[in-house]
Scaffold this active site. Sequence first.
Site, short mmCIF file in Angstrom:
data_model
loop_
_atom_site.label_atom_id
_atom_site.label_comp_id
_atom_site.label_asym_id
_atom_site.label_seq_id
_atom_site.Cartn_x
_atom_site.Cartn_y
_atom_site.Cartn_z
N GLU A 1 42.57 44.33 38.00
CA GLU A 1 42.91 45.58 39.04
C GLU A 1 43.88 46.33 37.98
O GLU A 1 44.11 47.36 38.21
CB GLU A 1 43.75 44.75 40.03
CG GLU A 1 44.33 45.88 41.10
CD GLU A 1 45.64 46.41 40.77
OE1 GLU A 1 46.18 47.11 41.47
OE2 GLU A 1 46.26 46.07 39.72
N GLU A 2 44.69 45.76 37.19
CA GLU A 2 45.78 46.43 36.42
C GLU A 2 44.91 47.38 35.40
O GLU A 2 45.86 48.33 34.68
CB GLU A 2 46.57 45.38 35.51
CG GLU A 2 47.23 44.37 36.45
CD GLU A 2 48.48 45.34 36.97
OE1 GLU A 2 48.65 46.44 37.02
OE2 GLU A 2 49.31 44.66 37.88
N ASP B 1 53.27 40.33 40.58
CA ASP B 1 52.24 41.29 40.54
C ASP B 1 51.00 40.98 39.94
O ASP B 1 50.82 41.02 38.79
CB ASP B 1 52.85 42.72 40.24
CG ASP B 1 51.91 44.07 40.03
OD1 ASP B 1 50.84 43.58 40.68
OD2 ASP B 1 51.98 44.63 39.41
N HIS C 1 56.31 45.46 37.00
CA HIS C 1 55.77 45.35 35.64
C HIS C 1 56.84 45.05 34.35
O HIS C 1 56.61 45.53 33.44
CB HIS C 1 55.26 46.66 35.34
CG HIS C 1 53.77 46.90 35.83
ND1 HIS C 1 52.76 47.93 35.55
CD2 HIS C 1 53.25 46.25 36.89
CE1 HIS C 1 51.67 47.78 36.30
NE2 HIS C 1 51.92 46.93 37.24
N ASP D 1 49.25 43.23 47.90
CA ASP D 1 49.76 43.47 46.65
C ASP D 1 51.36 43.83 46.69
O ASP D 1 51.67 43.45 47.82
CB ASP D 1 49.03 44.91 45.87
CG ASP D 1 49.10 44.64 44.25
OD1 ASP D 1 49.93 44.27 43.77
OD2 ASP D 1 48.19 45.25 43.79
N HIS E 1 44.66 40.43 43.51
CA HIS E 1 44.43 40.41 42.29
C HIS E 1 45.06 39.31 41.69
O HIS E 1 46.17 38.94 41.44
CB HIS E 1 44.34 41.79 41.45
CG HIS E 1 45.72 42.27 41.05
ND1 HIS E 1 46.53 42.00 40.03
CD2 HIS E 1 46.36 43.33 41.77
CE1 HIS E 1 47.59 42.63 39.96
NE2 HIS E 1 47.74 43.42 40.97
#
Length: 336
Positions: free
Chosen positions: A196-197, A165, A305, A219, A62
Site C-alpha cells: 500500500e505504501e 500504519d 510515518h 487505515d 495493509h
Amino acid sequence: MKELIRELVETYGPSGHEDIVREVIKGKIEDKVDKIRTDSLGNLIALKKGKDSSKKVMLAAHMDEIGLIATHIDDNGFVRFSNVGGISPHMLLGTRVLFNGETVGVIDKEGKLDDISKLKHEKLYADIGATSKEEAEAKVKVGDTASYYRQMDDLGDRIVSKAIDDRIGCVVLLETLNRLKNKPTYDTYFVFTVQEEVGLRGAQTSSFGVNPDLGIAVDVTLTGDMPEAQRMEVGLGKGPAIKIKDNSVLVHPQVKNLMIDIAEENNIPYQLEVLVAGGTDAGAIHLTREGIRSGALSIPCRYVHSPSEMVDINDIDNGIELLTNLLESNYTGLFE
C-alpha cells in the site's frame, strides 16, 4: 488486544516483504474463516461466509510499513539507501533501523549541513558497524530492505510504536472477526493487503479478484490536535474517523451515511475526516472493474510515518465495534 498490537507492530515487514506479518495473521484467523488464500502478489484473503451470498463485502487493511532499501555499500562498509514509501530524510537522523529483520543500522548524514531543509536521502547513510565493504556485504546486500527499529510502548490509553500504519488496521480486522456474534449479513472478505505504501498495489489486485459490492479500507489518518498542527477536525480519543475525502477517493455518499447511521444507532463515538493529503486502499478499490461502492474507516494517529506513531486504544475499540455492528446489520438498501 494490546498484546496483539505489540506482536504485529514489532514484526518486520516493509513494502514487498510482508511474508512474516502475513504468516502471523494467517495463524490467528485460519480456524475462524471458511476459506483463506494468498494471491500472487502476496495479499492474504480470508472469506467469512454470510447469511446471504448474493453480495460481497471487502474489508482491507495493509500489512506493509514504510522502509528503506540499500542501493550501495562503500569501501568503508557504510550503506547508502533510498526510501520505500513516504519516509522523510529529516525523520531518519540518529534513528536506528533494522535490515532484513536482523541487522541494526544507525542513520547519519554526510558532513555539515547548514540548511537542514535541504537534507535529501542521498546525503544519508546507515552505519551497521562494519569496517569494510566485505564485512558489510556479509550482513546487508544491495536490494535489502530495512524498517524502523523500535518497540511498542504502552502509555495507558495511548500506544506508541513504529508500523502502527497500518498494523492497527490489521488489528481492527482481526478483532472484528473475533467479535462477530453471528454470521455477517453478506459474504465478507477480510483482506490484508501488500504494498500500500508504494501505490495501493495490493488493494488493486485483490479487489479485482474479489470483485466486491462494497469495499471498506481500514487505515490511520492524521490529526489536528497537537501544538501548531495543521487545522483538522480529527483528534485522538474522540472515536474512529469516517472518511469523506482524501487524495485517492471521494467516498460514496451511501457508504459514508451507512457508517454514520451504524455509529449513531449503537452510540459509538465517531469523527468525520477530510484528509487533504494522502490516501488509502479505498482509492484502488473504488476504481476496480466497473467501480465499487467504497469508503474508509480511519484510526486517528499522531506522528504518522515516524518511528513513534501514536493512537488511542479507545478509538481502536470503537472502530472494531462500528465494523462489527455494520457487518451484522441489514443494509440491503445500499445495493438498491
